[in-house]
Design a protein around this motif. Structure first.
Motif, PDB file in Angstrom:
ATOM      1  N   LEU A 138       9.020   3.228 -14.381  1.00 41.31           N
ATOM      2  CA  LEU A 138       9.136   3.388 -12.933  1.00 41.31           C
ATOM      3  C   LEU A 138       8.010   2.647 -12.213  1.00 41.31           C
ATOM      4  N   LEU A 139       6.791   2.714 -12.755  1.00 41.05           N
ATOM      5  CA  LEU A 139       5.648   2.039 -12.143  1.00 41.05           C
ATOM      6  C   LEU A 139       5.851   0.522 -12.122  1.00 41.05           C
ATOM      7  N   LEU A 140       6.399  -0.033 -13.206  1.00 31.30           N
ATOM      8  CA  LEU A 140       6.695  -1.470 -13.226  1.00 31.30           C
ATOM      9  C   LEU A 140       7.729  -1.825 -12.158  1.00 31.30           C
ATOM     10  N   GLU A 141       8.728  -0.970 -11.993  1.00 33.35           N
ATOM     11  CA  GLU A 141       9.736  -1.214 -10.964  1.00 33.35           C
ATOM     12  C   GLU A 141       9.120  -1.183  -9.570  1.00 33.35           C
ATOM     13  N   MET A 142       8.174  -0.269  -9.354  1.00 33.31           N
ATOM     14  CA  MET A 142       7.533  -0.163  -8.049  1.00 33.31           C
ATOM     15  C   MET A 142       6.645  -1.364  -7.772  1.00 33.31           C
ATOM     16  N   ILE A 143       6.003  -1.893  -8.805  1.00 34.15           N
ATOM     17  CA  ILE A 143       5.158  -3.072  -8.637  1.00 34.15           C
ATOM     18  C   ILE A 143       6.004  -4.286  -8.239  1.00 34.15           C
ATOM     19  N   GLU A 188      -3.580  -5.669 -11.018  1.00 32.94           N
ATOM     20  CA  GLU A 188      -3.821  -5.761 -12.456  1.00 32.94           C
ATOM     21  C   GLU A 188      -4.023  -4.368 -13.057  1.00 32.94           C
ATOM     22  N   ARG A 189      -4.741  -3.507 -12.333  1.00 32.15           N
ATOM     23  CA  ARG A 189      -4.971  -2.153 -12.844  1.00 32.15           C
ATOM     24  C   ARG A 189      -3.665  -1.395 -13.015  1.00 32.15           C
ATOM     25  N   LEU A 190      -2.777  -1.498 -12.023  1.00 38.78           N
ATOM     26  CA  LEU A 190      -1.500  -0.794 -12.106  1.00 38.78           C
ATOM     27  C   LEU A 190      -0.636  -1.332 -13.245  1.00 38.78           C
ATOM     28  N   VAL A 191      -0.643  -2.651 -13.441  1.00 37.12           N
ATOM     29  CA  VAL A 191       0.132  -3.232 -14.539  1.00 37.12           C
ATOM     30  C   VAL A 191      -0.401  -2.750 -15.883  1.00 37.12           C
ATOM     31  N   MET A 192      -1.720  -2.721 -16.038  1.00 36.58           N
ATOM     32  CA  MET A 192      -2.318  -2.273 -17.296  1.00 36.58           C
ATOM     33  C   MET A 192      -1.979  -0.811 -17.566  1.00 36.58           C
ATOM     34  N   VAL A 193      -2.026   0.020 -16.519  1.00 37.53           N
ATOM     35  CA  VAL A 193      -1.673   1.435 -16.685  1.00 37.53           C
ATOM     36  C   VAL A 193      -0.220   1.559 -17.140  1.00 37.53           C
ATOM     37  N   ALA A 194       0.677   0.791 -16.518  1.00 34.66           N
ATOM     38  CA  ALA A 194       2.097   0.850 -16.880  1.00 34.66           C
ATOM     39  C   ALA A 194       2.307   0.441 -18.331  1.00 34.66           C
ATOM     40  N   ILE A 195       1.595  -0.592 -18.789  1.00 33.55           N
ATOM     41  CA  ILE A 195       1.749  -1.058 -20.173  1.00 33.55           C
ATOM     42  C   ILE A 195       1.261   0.014 -21.148  1.00 33.55           C
ATOM     43  N   TRP A 196       0.181   0.705 -20.804  1.00 33.08           N
ATOM     44  CA  TRP A 196      -0.271   1.815 -21.660  1.00 33.08           C
ATOM     45  C   TRP A 196       0.810   2.907 -21.738  1.00 33.08           C
ATOM     46  N   CYS A 197       1.484   3.152 -20.622  1.00 33.56           N
ATOM     47  CA  CYS A 197       2.477   4.238 -20.578  1.00 33.56           C
ATOM     48  C   CYS A 197       3.707   3.939 -21.429  1.00 33.56           C
ATOM     49  N   ASN A 210       0.826  -1.208   0.000  1.00 31.38           N
ATOM     50  CA  ASN A 210       0.000   0.000   0.000  1.00 31.38           C
ATOM     51  C   ASN A 210       0.859   1.255   0.000  1.00 31.38           C
ATOM     52  N   GLN A 211       2.013   1.176   0.635  1.00 35.16           N
ATOM     53  CA  GLN A 211       2.930   2.322   0.614  1.00 35.16           C
ATOM     54  C   GLN A 211       3.435   2.562  -0.799  1.00 35.16           C
ATOM     55  N   ARG A 212       3.776   1.504  -1.518  1.00 31.65           N
ATOM     56  CA  ARG A 212       4.244   1.650  -2.900  1.00 31.65           C
ATOM     57  C   ARG A 212       3.147   2.242  -3.787  1.00 31.65           C
ATOM     58  N   VAL A 213       1.926   1.792  -3.574  1.00 30.96           N
ATOM     59  CA  VAL A 213       0.799   2.302  -4.370  1.00 30.96           C
ATOM     60  C   VAL A 213       0.614   3.796  -4.134  1.00 30.96           C
ATOM     61  N   GLN A 214       0.636   4.207  -2.867  1.00 30.96           N
ATOM     62  CA  GLN A 214       0.441   5.624  -2.562  1.00 30.96           C
ATOM     63  C   GLN A 214       1.579   6.480  -3.106  1.00 30.96           C
ATOM     64  N   ILE A 215       2.797   5.954  -3.082  1.00 26.93           N
ATOM     65  CA  ILE A 215       3.930   6.692  -3.655  1.00 26.93           C
ATOM     66  C   ILE A 215       3.734   6.850  -5.157  1.00 26.93           C
ATOM     67  N   ALA A 216       3.278   5.792  -5.834  1.00 26.15           N
ATOM     68  CA  ALA A 216       3.022   5.878  -7.283  1.00 26.15           C
ATOM     69  C   ALA A 216       1.973   6.942  -7.584  1.00 26.15           C
ATOM     70  N   PHE A 217       0.910   6.991  -6.765  1.00 28.07           N
ATOM     71  CA  PHE A 217      -0.126   8.012  -6.951  1.00 28.07           C
ATOM     72  C   PHE A 217       0.479   9.414  -6.824  1.00 28.07           C
ATOM     73  N   GLY A 218       1.338   9.609  -5.807  1.00 25.10           N
ATOM     74  CA  GLY A 218       1.935  10.927  -5.580  1.00 25.10           C
ATOM     75  C   GLY A 218       2.825  11.366  -6.730  1.00 25.10           C
ATOM     76  N   ILE A 219       3.618  10.433  -7.269  1.00 25.47           N
ATOM     77  CA  ILE A 219       4.490  10.778  -8.401  1.00 25.47           C
ATOM     78  C   ILE A 219       3.645  11.177  -9.600  1.00 25.47           C
TER      79      ILE A 219
END
Length: 800
Positions: free
Chosen positions: A702-707, A755-764, A608-617
């Protein structure tokens, strides 16, 4: 004898009710070829009495104007959904059609099938019926149902509907979300009607928190047309859920639903008043969800780290002080600490007892999180605090006036109610933690002040020297004014930001002669220091070591850009030095270093900490791209350039490679490649113009690395035969996302978000920059405000 006869009569009456045919007619109102479009003003099919409708409903809080297929009460002002199809949201322009092949199909605007019933084989329907009970059916040539919504349950049961053994109702994820949630009403094969918590997305059943205890064969949950709900074994009622008269179906609407908070409620509302503004609760199971003590650790009604308080029949979910909601729009999903979790490191806040305090909550308990059993008896409150204070793993201590228990993260099934005779002592860092500054630096400043004083006294004894000093001061003032006139064009933007100009000597003293290095970059080194004007505040001072053409350009860029930006996810510039050959920048000091150190260290940071950091970035980049007066392309987004403050809030740093765009300009010509290997967007290697989409690409990496908590650069240099991006995409296609988060239980229990975060990263990381979403869209997708569609395969460029 009389009571015995009464029971016999009741059994006979129930038996007759079970065999009375339904009064609802099967009105075959929709023949083959009938269709609905989401573009219509009222896209629905009505029941004969017009009390129910099936059709398109707009997704709540959806900016893309998408729909889902649903059934609802048609005559009630407040839309009340009683059934919905489990499928992907339908874009505007989608249609629902009863095809010539006898199937009910939901098509998107391109004609692709999103959902269909019956799904495979079986008889073909000749028509469809939305009947007066709220049941939508596909009928064969003999007017017999071959599929019906009453048999494909969601979260609601209606009068006339029966729940058979093995069937269940599943709560929604939140009030506004129609995804499956964490609670389920299940009629077990043994006949017991049970409320369970469920682990998502696997659907694995966990602890039961309410049950009828009806262990009988051939059980059914019946909701009859008179508003009574009961469990029957086919001959008699074995458990009556509805104790009181709820009003006739002629005068009241009825329904029962397992709500997103885990409470199974029976509702009614008067037809004469159109239900007013809200349904009335007839009965709820359990009566007080907050008082339920589960038999195993779980998130409870309000999620982890929260406190459940019963308020007007509903659970109010509260966060302890120094904690915040994971999702402000779904407060039952739990809370997260606004500080680093205790790690028992030598420099951890919990190890410095002067930085620790306790917040007390009366009548509050987290009953299932003990890692150290009851600590003796005769323990007073102060001793209980000290026991937790001395234990760096202790998160909360619970005291009952005589005994003490220690709790660990995550805090489970928190509750507060008058009959809980316990006090919770929540351990948190002090809100305004003031770090100790360099003692040696203070001593140096004191020594230097003494030297200045002695020299001043000596100079004061000579008239000649005073004349010389006066002339020197005049000359210095002249040259200083002359230099300001020469540099006015380059620093006018700096002056407008109200940031302070420092002398080189001040910054040299602040760093103790530039001794403590925080990090190095391509153009300079960052040192830790303490300013004399703020002796209790650390700063980070960047000393540019290459200030020729490129370094000079970077210096002016950083001063003008960062000085005009103000966002909680950007590092703040406090001052600068532009003196002779010296170019320095003074930043806020970030207590917890870089994201790279957190991600790729020995221990994996909390999911959850990683998720919140990704949101902030993402929010910080969205600010740079869309909300600044001057649009900014950062050009070097990577973990090393994301710093973390004392509460682990991410701050984007190092704007030295930024490219600036004026308000009317959206592209810049590619001059030389800027950034870091592993995070380059493909357009840096082509003739394409550089846009903000290069940052989107870098953010995707970066998002993939955080996941995964894996460095894309190190991954590519290791023994693997594929790049990190390719490996992630392969896992996504094979539906093996659990491989990305091995040994990370929190992430594996949150597969929908993963899954949502992975899909977002792939779009990016799409090669075609036009396919990449904007950072605003990325932020919305990450936070669940906007749904994420299936991304195409990234380019082979990822592997090269």
């Amino acid at each position: 004898m009389a009571s015995s006869n009464l029971r016999i009569l009741q059994a006979l009456f129930v038996s007759l009710l079970l065999f009375i045919p339904k009064v609802f007619s099967f009105d075959c109102s929709q023949p083959k070829g009938s269709s609905l479009s989401s573009l219509e003003a009222n896209p629905s099919w009505l029941s004969p009495n017009e009390e129910f409708a099936i059709g398109f409903q707009k997704l709540p809080n959806d900016n893309e104007n998408r729909f889902f297929l649903a059934i609802w009460f048609n005559k009630i002002p407040e839309t009340t959904i009683v059934w919905f199809a489990h499928t992907e949201p339908a874009p505007q322009g989608s249609t629902l059609k009863l095809t010539d092949e006898g199937k009910l199909v939901l098509y998107d605007p391109q004609g692709n099938s999103l959902w269909e019933r019956p799904s495979t084989g079986g008889a073909k329907s000749m028509c469809a019926s939305m009947n007066d009970s709220g049941n939508f059916m596909l009928l064969d040539g003999d007017n017999n149902p071959i599929w019906e919504t009453f048999n494909e349950t969601t979260d609601t049961i209606l009068p006339g509907q029966t729940l058979n053994m093995g069937s269940n109702l599943t709560a929604r994820y939140s009030r506004e979300s129609y995804d499956d949630g964490r609670f389920q009403l299940h009629l077990q094969p043994d006949g017991n009607l049970v409320l369970y918590t469920v682990t998502m997305p696997t659907g694995a059943v966990r602890g039961a928190y309410w049950a009828t205890g009806t262990m009988t064969g051939n059980s059914k949950l019946v909701f009859n047309e008179n508003g009574y709900m009961y469990v029957t074994d086919g001959t008699r009622w074995v458990y009556n859920l509805t104790k009181n008269d709820t009003g006739s179906s002629q005068d009241f609407y009825h329904m029962a639903r397992i709500d997103y908070d885990g409470v199974f409620r029976q509702y009614h509302c008067p037809k004469s008043k159109n239900c007013g503004l809200k349904w009335s609760v007839v009965k709820r199971f359990p009566e007080d969800i907050c008082s339920v003590i589960l038999t195993e650790v779980g998130s409870g009604a309000c999620g982890y780290n929260s406190i459940c308080v019963e308020t007007n029949g509903e659970p109010a979910c509260l966060c302890p002080e120094n904690y915040s909601y994971l999702n402000e729009f779904a407060k039952n999903q739990g809370c997260r600490p606004n500080f680093e979790l205790p790690s028992c490191r030598l420099n951890g806040w919990e190890s410095n007892l002067e930085l620790v305090e306790f917040v007390e909550y009366s009548n509050t308990d987290w009953p299932l999180d003990d890692y150290d059993l009851q600590i003796g008896s005769g323990v007073d409150l102060q001793t209980c605090k000290q026991l937790c204070l001395d234990d760096c793993f202790c998160t909360v201590a619970i005291h009952n006036g005589n005994s003490c228990w220690k709790k660990k993260y995550p805090l489970s099934n928190g509750r507060r109610e008058p009959n809980v005779n316990r006090t919770a002592l929540v351990k948190v860092p002090k809100v305004n933690v003031t770090e100790l500054y360099l003692v040696s630096q203070r001593q140096n400043n004191k020594d230097q002040s003494t030297t200045v004083l002695i020299v001043s006294i000596l100079l004061g004894s000579s008239v000649f020297i005073n004349i010389v000093m006066t002339l020197a001061i005049c000359i210095a003032i002249y040259f200083s004014y002359h230099n300001k006139l020469l540099n006015i064009s380059s620093v006018s933007s700096v002056a407008s930001t109200n940031i302070r100009s420092y002398a080189y000597k001040e910054l040299e003293q602040a760093t103790g002669g530039f001794k403590q290095i925080l990090g190095k970059g391509a153009f300079g080194t960052v040192y830790k220091g303490v300013l004399a004007s703020h002796p209790k505040r650390f700063v980070a001072i960047k000393k540019l070591e290459k200030f020729e053409q490129e370094g000079e350009k970077e210096f002016k860029t950083e001063v003008s850009v960062i000085g005009q930006t103000h966002h909680k996810n950007l590092v703040r510039l406090l001052g600068y030095c532009d003196e002779g050959e010296h170019r320095l920048l003074v930043y806020e000091y970030m207590t917890n270093g870089s994201l790279a150190s957190l991600l790729f260290g020995i221990t994996r940071p909390d999911w959850n900490q990683r998720v919140q950091i990704a949101f902030g970035i993402a929010r910080g980049l969205m600010y740079l791209h869309e909300e600044c007066s001057t649009q900014i392309i950062h050009c070097d987004i990577k973990p090393q350039n994301i710093l973390l403050d004392e509460f682990y809030t991410p701050r984007i740093s190092d704007f030295g490679l930024a490219k600036l765009l004026v308000a009317e300009q959206t592209r810049v010509a590619r001059t030389n490649i800027r950034g870091t290997v592993g995070y380059f967007a493909p357009e840096w290697f082509s003739r394409a113009s550089i846009t903000v989409k290069v940052d989107v690409y870098s953010f995707g990496v970066l998002l993939l690395e955080m996941i995964c908590c894996k460095s894309s650069v190190a991954f590519g240099m290791g023994d693997q035969e594929e790049a990190l991006m390719d490996w992630v995409y392969a896992c996504y296609c094979k539906k093996k996302l659990d491989k990305l988060v091995e040994n990370d239980e929190d992430a594996r229990n949150d597969m929908k978000k993963l899954e949502r975060l992975v899909m977002v990263a792939i779009w990016c990381i799409q090669e075609d920059a036009s396919l990449r979403p904007s950072m605003k869209k990325v932020t919305q997708m990450l936070e669940g405000v906007v749904d994420v569609s299936v991304p195409p395969r990234p380019s082979i460029y990822c592997s090269t």
